[in-house]
Design a protein around this motif. Sequence first.
Motif, PDB file in Angstrom:
ATOM      1  N   VAL A 230       0.851  -1.185   0.000  1.00 40.66           N
ATOM      2  CA  VAL A 230       0.000   0.000   0.000  1.00 40.66           C
ATOM      3  C   VAL A 230       0.888   1.236   0.000  1.00 40.66           C
ATOM      4  N   THR A 231       0.662   2.100  -0.987  1.00 38.79           N
ATOM      5  CA  THR A 231       1.409   3.361  -1.089  1.00 38.79           C
ATOM      6  C   THR A 231       0.421   4.509  -1.199  1.00 38.79           C
ATOM      7  N   ALA A 232       0.956   5.709  -1.352  1.00 31.79           N
ATOM      8  CA  ALA A 232       0.102   6.900  -1.466  1.00 31.79           C
ATOM      9  C   ALA A 232      -0.764   6.857  -2.717  1.00 31.79           C
ATOM     10  N   VAL A 265      -1.880  -0.449   8.858  1.00 23.52           N
ATOM     11  CA  VAL A 265      -2.060   0.986   9.115  1.00 23.52           C
ATOM     12  C   VAL A 265      -2.111   1.749   7.793  1.00 23.52           C
ATOM     13  N   ARG A 266      -1.220   1.409   6.850  1.00 27.79           N
ATOM     14  CA  ARG A 266      -1.256   2.087   5.545  1.00 27.79           C
ATOM     15  C   ARG A 266      -2.562   1.780   4.816  1.00 27.79           C
ATOM     16  N   LEU A 267      -3.045   0.547   4.959  1.00 27.38           N
ATOM     17  CA  LEU A 267      -4.314   0.176   4.340  1.00 27.38           C
ATOM     18  C   LEU A 267      -5.464   0.976   4.951  1.00 27.38           C
ATOM     19  N   ARG A 268      -5.470   1.100   6.262  1.00 28.13           N
ATOM     20  CA  ARG A 268      -6.488   1.907   6.948  1.00 28.13           C
ATOM     21  C   ARG A 268      -6.498   3.336   6.415  1.00 28.13           C
ATOM     22  N   ASP A 269      -5.319   3.946   6.315  1.00 20.82           N
ATOM     23  CA  ASP A 269      -5.238   5.343   5.876  1.00 20.82           C
ATOM     24  C   ASP A 269      -5.604   5.495   4.405  1.00 20.82           C
ATOM     25  N   ALA A 270      -5.196   4.529   3.574  1.00 23.64           N
ATOM     26  CA  ALA A 270      -5.539   4.597   2.151  1.00 23.64           C
ATOM     27  C   ALA A 270      -7.047   4.459   1.943  1.00 23.64           C
ATOM     28  N   HIS A 271      -7.666   3.641   2.761  1.00 25.21           N
ATOM     29  CA  HIS A 271      -9.126   3.506   2.694  1.00 25.21           C
ATOM     30  C   HIS A 271      -9.806   4.815   3.071  1.00 25.21           C
ATOM     31  N   ARG A 272      -9.334   5.438   4.119  1.00 22.43           N
ATOM     32  CA  ARG A 272      -9.986   6.664   4.582  1.00 22.43           C
ATOM     33  C   ARG A 272      -9.739   7.837   3.651  1.00 22.43           C
ATOM     34  N   SER A 273      -8.660   7.787   2.879  1.00 27.71           N
ATOM     35  CA  SER A 273      -8.397   8.862   1.923  1.00 27.71           C
ATOM     36  C   SER A 273      -8.985   8.580   0.548  1.00 27.71           C
ATOM     37  N   GLY A 274      -9.640   7.406   0.394  1.00 30.48           N
ATOM     38  CA  GLY A 274     -10.301   7.100  -0.861  1.00 30.48           C
ATOM     39  C   GLY A 274      -9.431   6.453  -1.915  1.00 30.48           C
ATOM     40  N   GLN A 275      -8.227   5.987  -1.558  1.00 29.98           N
ATOM     41  CA  GLN A 275      -7.343   5.349  -2.528  1.00 29.98           C
ATOM     42  C   GLN A 275      -7.695   3.890  -2.768  1.00 29.98           C
ATOM     43  N   VAL A 276      -8.317   3.262  -1.779  1.00 28.67           N
ATOM     44  CA  VAL A 276      -8.704   1.858  -1.887  1.00 28.67           C
ATOM     45  C   VAL A 276      -9.907   1.651  -0.977  1.00 28.67           C
ATOM     46  N   ALA A 277     -10.743   0.701  -1.325  1.00 29.82           N
ATOM     47  CA  ALA A 277     -11.877   0.359  -0.469  1.00 29.82           C
ATOM     48  C   ALA A 277     -11.489  -0.817   0.420  1.00 29.82           C
ATOM     49  N   LEU A 278     -11.899  -0.773   1.691  1.00 29.29           N
ATOM     50  CA  LEU A 278     -11.567  -1.822   2.658  1.00 29.29           C
ATOM     51  C   LEU A 278     -12.846  -2.464   3.166  1.00 29.29           C
ATOM     52  N   ALA A 280     -13.694  -5.519   5.712  1.00 28.84           N
ATOM     53  CA  ALA A 280     -14.430  -4.486   6.423  1.00 28.84           C
ATOM     54  C   ALA A 280     -13.428  -3.605   7.184  1.00 28.84           C
ATOM     55  N   PRO A 281     -13.803  -2.341   7.436  1.00 28.61           N
ATOM     56  CA  PRO A 281     -12.918  -1.439   8.162  1.00 28.61           C
ATOM     57  C   PRO A 281     -12.490  -2.006   9.506  1.00 28.61           C
ATOM     58  N   LEU A 282     -11.336  -1.552  10.001  1.00 26.09           N
ATOM     59  CA  LEU A 282     -10.746  -2.119  11.212  1.00 26.09           C
ATOM     60  C   LEU A 282     -11.646  -1.978  12.429  1.00 26.09           C
ATOM     61  N   GLU A 283     -12.411  -0.913  12.491  1.00 25.14           N
ATOM     62  CA  GLU A 283     -13.221  -0.680  13.683  1.00 25.14           C
ATOM     63  C   GLU A 283     -14.313  -1.732  13.867  1.00 25.14           C
ATOM     64  N   SER A 284     -14.640  -2.466  12.803  1.00 30.26           N
ATOM     65  CA  SER A 284     -15.656  -3.510  12.941  1.00 30.26           C
ATOM     66  C   SER A 284     -15.197  -4.597  13.906  1.00 30.26           C
ATOM     67  N   ASP A 285     -13.874  -4.759  14.090  1.00 31.72           N
ATOM     68  CA  ASP A 285     -13.369  -5.756  15.031  1.00 31.72           C
ATOM     69  C   ASP A 285     -13.708  -5.403  16.477  1.00 31.72           C
ATOM     70  N   LEU A 286     -13.935  -4.122  16.748  1.00 31.96           N
ATOM     71  CA  LEU A 286     -14.330  -3.722  18.094  1.00 31.96           C
ATOM     72  C   LEU A 286     -15.797  -4.039  18.334  1.00 31.96           C
ATOM     73  N   THR A 287     -16.610  -3.828  17.324  1.00 31.03           N
ATOM     74  CA  THR A 287     -18.035  -4.136  17.445  1.00 31.03           C
ATOM     75  C   THR A 287     -18.255  -5.624  17.639  1.00 31.03           C
ATOM     76  N   ASP A 288     -17.353  -6.423  17.062  1.00 29.30           N
ATOM     77  CA  ASP A 288     -17.470  -7.878  17.127  1.00 29.30           C
ATOM     78  C   ASP A 288     -16.919  -8.377  18.469  1.00 29.30           C
ATOM     79  N   ASN A 289     -17.559  -7.955  19.548  1.00 25.94           N
ATOM     80  CA  ASN A 289     -17.101  -8.313  20.883  1.00 25.94           C
ATOM     81  C   ASN A 289     -18.311  -8.682  21.726  1.00 25.94           C
ATOM     82  N   LYS A 290     -18.296  -9.859  22.308  1.00 21.59           N
ATOM     83  CA  LYS A 290     -19.467 -10.361  23.028  1.00 21.59           C
ATOM     84  C   LYS A 290     -19.837  -9.494  24.220  1.00 21.59           C
ATOM     85  N   ARG A 291     -18.846  -8.801  24.788  1.00 24.14           N
ATOM     86  CA  ARG A 291     -19.134  -7.989  25.965  1.00 24.14           C
ATOM     87  C   ARG A 291     -20.129  -6.878  25.649  1.00 24.14           C
TER      88      ARG A 291
END
Length: 452
Positions: A230-232, A265-278, A280-291
């Motif tokens: 992943v690059t700019a 991290v580069r993939l996360r930033d490239a997704h948020r800047s519109g260079q690539v679609a991700l 699922a986004p990293l934050e979905s891993d937090l939602t996926d918590n039984k607690r």
Amino acid sequence: MAAAPPKEPVSALLNAELARPDSPLRSIDPRRHPVLADLKRARYLSRPLVYPESEVRAFEADLLGAVELLTTLPTRLFDGDVERTCRALGLDPRKAELVGDFEQERPPRFGRIDAYHDGEALRVLEFNVGGSVGGQEWVQPLAEMFWADDAFRAFGTAHGLYHLPQTTLLAGALREAAARVCSGRDPVIAMVEGTGGLDLYAEGSWYLLRRLLEAEGFDCLIGEVQELEVTASGARFQGRPVDLVYRLYDLDQVVDDQDAWRTTVRLRDAHRSGQVALWAPLESDLTDNKRFLAYLSDPRLRGHMSQDERDLVDRVLPWTRALVPGAAGLETVVADCRERREQLILKPDGGFGGQGITCGWLVSDQQWADALRLGAEEGAVAQQRVVPRAEFAVDVETGRTESWDACLGLYWVPGGLGGGGGRLVHSGEPADSTDRRLAPMFLYPGQDAELR
């Protein structure tokens, strides 16, 4: 074994047809499907699971409402602070570093819930969020295999049966997610596992999902995170430019891998800047918590919800309590759970695929006490047992009618319910029984056929 007839009328008609020795439905063999043939260890129920569409569509509305609630919990409870969210969920603080901040725009929702029908309604057992949810390799092929059979299609047509095409609905969601990157054409997709992940998880699953996505018209690559650059200017995978990264790995697979960490991290930033679609986004891993389920169910923890929202949750989610290490009142929660052993199931926070689950009604008082002690030390969720209604099906080899418990895996996509199917064990057996069957899900119109 002798069994009472099913209450569900179309299931009863299917069983009556399968009970005839000369029924053409007896010859249906899922192993003839080119994808299902590669699921070497899979076994199948003799019939699909069928439900009135009005019931499933009503559940869909509640399910999507619950998903919306779930994804807003970090904002409602922790002011959108990733570090506070991870701390409350007992997650490795390095995951907060990987996620960074929550996205300004809510990411496309995708995942699978596991549900039982208790004879009155469907009840959610847990939420599984993100691209790595399992079962996608067989849900649509199994439904299509039944529908391709002339005899079943005649039966289905007579009763208005239809299925929701899970892979096709997923494909539409992927095109929509990648539209800002490759407007006007289909995205080139990279299905990316963690380092060593393909050897552990891909057999009989990810490669088959890749074939299904290719059948939907995608150019689809598959490999591991070390093959992703992943690059700019965008992302390349196995040397080729790609538009959408279908993330099969979770954050646990990269927190201790420096190279994979940097790439992620580069993939996360490239997704948020519109260079690539991700996906699922990293934050979905937090939602996926039984607690998080306890923040929806426990009266002491859900002051953030309106009465309508509480009513919605109570319709679909059983009584659920979190065992949070070191939390105030933990001893009281554990004591309550100890008294309710026969009505509860205990799930470790980090478990998946049924791993580490303790069914209170199947163990002794001492085993239950030991499981609760471990759960209080490491983090777990206790949940009211949902007794599924019996699903009866004729065994075409013996002619006997057998009773099964069905765990429905129902997918959601941004547009709504995204199809699903059932994993079944003989009634009364634990969910991790070695004798499991798969079945597609079909709907049929009832009084509210206009909902179709």
